[in-house]
Design an enzyme around this catalytic site. Structure first.
Site: not given
Length: 584
Positions: A298, A522
């Site tokens: 990411d 997450d």
């Protein structure tokens, strides 16, 4: 498949039993239009062969390699090429996805076969009728261990894999290897009701802050994991998966995965994070392991999609694009880790719901090439790319395709697809691999797909296509991925375990992996103070009504989640309940 250059060893052939004794080919002359590396791992009556073809002549759009065996070898199965055999004569032709062979490029494929007596290497190879050199790098890759041996030690060329010497690497590190089971994750999984069904699955080991290298709160550090991997390895081959994840200004578009280093702390990243990791991984003690690294998830895609000029831009991503520290950090990590002969670097490449749009696809490939050729790195330091890391994109949508239309309206115009070019992760990964090759990455790179949470099984899994009353009804009624919106990424309600980890499942795919350990959060559903540098992201809040990155939809997140990386029992139970393929 994957790989920088495979081992330059045309010598692996005549073996008594499984001792790995090598027959050395004659030295190659310098001017042939092609070079073949032929590597064999064998046992009493069978063998596998990995072949790399290097094209020194004119660029090709298709190719055919031929050779003749002196013995009774028979090809029984093959991958990354179409192989036929008539008597002792063998022909390997390209697949549809790897026909392009540019000048200076290479392609790799492999097969399994049987033999009795001796298993001598072919005396010569021809590429489209032209005789190739058989490149002899010397040495024995087997070391007496069925061709496995010590990929980092001895006189296997050492040094930087970009230097063209024999690095001891194999084409696909997952092929023929076990994959490390993290005992800490395994214990958490086994402690859950029903968790023993998957507690023996391999998952990634996350180095997400400097302290993780030596272990946090009495937990295992990197050396502890490597030592345990050696114990699990036994006499076979073993992959250990390490996520390298601590860039300066990390994840500039998502607060839940912010890191400990500020945007300008590139020197600290290099000297206190990457250098210590490289020092440990390069210890000769671990040279027999196949170490797969996932490099900085990411990060780079944010510089394409979340900077000025996009409605999803953030000031933090503009800062990281301007200072170049994402590119520098990834390049430095690739160069340092790629110099270790038994390390296989896979760069994070987002997922289809991020990179699959026309204006993101090519720009991302170009940016990855820029990073892979910065700070001393070369494309030879990149084994491949990984998609869907810690995400939820369905592996394959069976009930609709990008080519479908309803009443003359393309599925690309549906709210779910929203003009994307891809509807699932497999088609995206295979296509993006080809795009990466076209911008200069090696033609035999491979892809990994994280399938840890993209199964989408359970009672909500559609059994067939949606109704053709409208394009939205058709797509929404048939799609496996049950997220509210494709941009939702945090602790998704209804998600399930996906395909179990598996080597070489599809053309161009090195493995399905569980790089994100199922059951690890997450991000927290509400703000939780922590000493890990992890912020609170509203996308992890089940009451959040969204932002531009998810078209202002509800977040779809589970409630009561802990800080990212911490154990989340409710999520683990939901993943097992909705697993596809289902759990026993």
């Amino acid at each position: 498949m994957s790989r920088t250059r495979t081992s330059i060893l045309a010598a692996m052939a005549l073996v008594a039993g499984a001792t790995g004794t090598a027959l050395t080919a004659a030295p190659a002359s310098a001017a042939a239009a092609c070079t073949v590396d032929y590597n064999v791992n064998q046992w009493d009556s069978g063998f596998t062969a990995d072949i790399s073809v290097h094209n020194n002549g004119a660029a090709k759009s298709s190719w055919s390699l031929k050779w003749t065996y002196a013995g009774n070898q028979q090809v029984t199965s093959f991958w990354n090429a179409k192989i036929s055999q008539s008597g002792a004569n063998v022909t390997a032709a390209n697949e549809s996805y790897n026909g392009s062979l540019p000048t200076g490029g290479s392609v790799s494929f492999g097969f399994q076969g049987t033999y009795s007596g001796t298993n001598a290497i072919p005396a010569s190879f021809t590429l489209d009728g032209v005789t190739c050199n058989v490149d002899n790098g010397g040495g024995d890759p087997g070391g007496g261990d069925n061709g496995g041996g010590d990929p980092g030690g001895g006189d296997n060329g050492g040094g930087d894999p970009g230097g063209g010497g024999n690095t001891g690497r194999v084409d696909n590190p997952y092929a023929g290897a076990k994959v490390y089971v993290n005992p800490e994750w395994s214990a958490n999984a086994a402690a859950e009701p029903g968790g023993s069904r998957i507690s023996n699955q391999p998952t990634g080991v996350w180095m997400d802050r400097i302290a993780a290298i030596n272990g946090v709160n009495g937990g295992m550090g990197l050396r502890d994991h490597l030592d345990t991997a050696l114990q699990q390895k036994g006499s076979g081959e073993e992959v250990i998966q390490v996520v390298v994840y601590d860039l300066p200004g990390r994840d500039c578009a998502a607060l839940a995965s912010n890191g400990e280093l500020g945007p300008t702390e590139i020197d600290k990243y290099k000297t206190q994070f990457i250098d210590p990791i490289a020092a440990i991984l390069s210890d000769p003690k671990y040279a027999s392991l196949r170490i797969v690294t996932t490099i900085e998830i990411d990060s780079l895609p944010n510089l394409v999609t979340n900077t000025s000029g996009r409605d999803t831009a953030t000031p933090e991503c503009d800062v990281m694009k301007a200072n170049g520290n994402y590119v520098k950090g990834v390049g430095y990590a690739l160069a340092k880790l790629g110099a270790i002969p038994n390390v296989y670097n896979y760069v994070d490449a987002g997922h289809h719901g991020w990179i699959g749009w026309d204006d993101n696809f090519g720009a991302s490939a170009d940016l990855f090439k820029q990073a892979a050729t910065s700070e001393g790195a070369t494309v030879n330091d990149v084994a491949g790319f990984i998609t869907n890391t810690a995400n939820y994109s369905a592996l394959k949508e069976d009930h609709f395709s990008i080519n479908d239309s309803v009443g003359g309206t393309s599925v690309r115009q549906s709210k779910w697809v929203d003009w994307n070019q891809y509807v699932d992760e497999l088609s995206f990964a295979q296509a993006f691999r080809q795009k990466l090759v076209s911008v200069g990455f090696n033609s035999n790179i491979g892809m990994l797909i994280d399938t840890s949470r993209n199964g989408w099984g359970g009672s909500a899994r559609p059994a067939g296509p949606g109704p053709q009353t409208s394009v939205d009804a058709y797509v929404d009624g048939g799609r496996y991925d049950r997220r509210i919106q494709l941009g939702n990424w945090c602790n998704q309600s209804g998600a399930g375990l996906g395909e179990r980890p598996k080597a070489s499942p599809e053309p161009g795919i090195d493995a399905y992996v569980w790089m994100k350990p199922p059951g690890e959060s997450d991000g927290s559903s509400s703000a939780i103070a922590n000493d890990e540098g992890k912020g609170f992201d509203r996308m992890c809040d089940p009451t959040y009504t969204g932002n531009a990155r998810n078209n202002n939809n509800m977040s779809g997140a589970l409630p009561n989640a802990p800080v990212s990386g911490h154990w989340f029992s409710a999520q683990f139970q939901e993943l097992m309940k909705n697993a596809y393929p289902p759990l026993p």
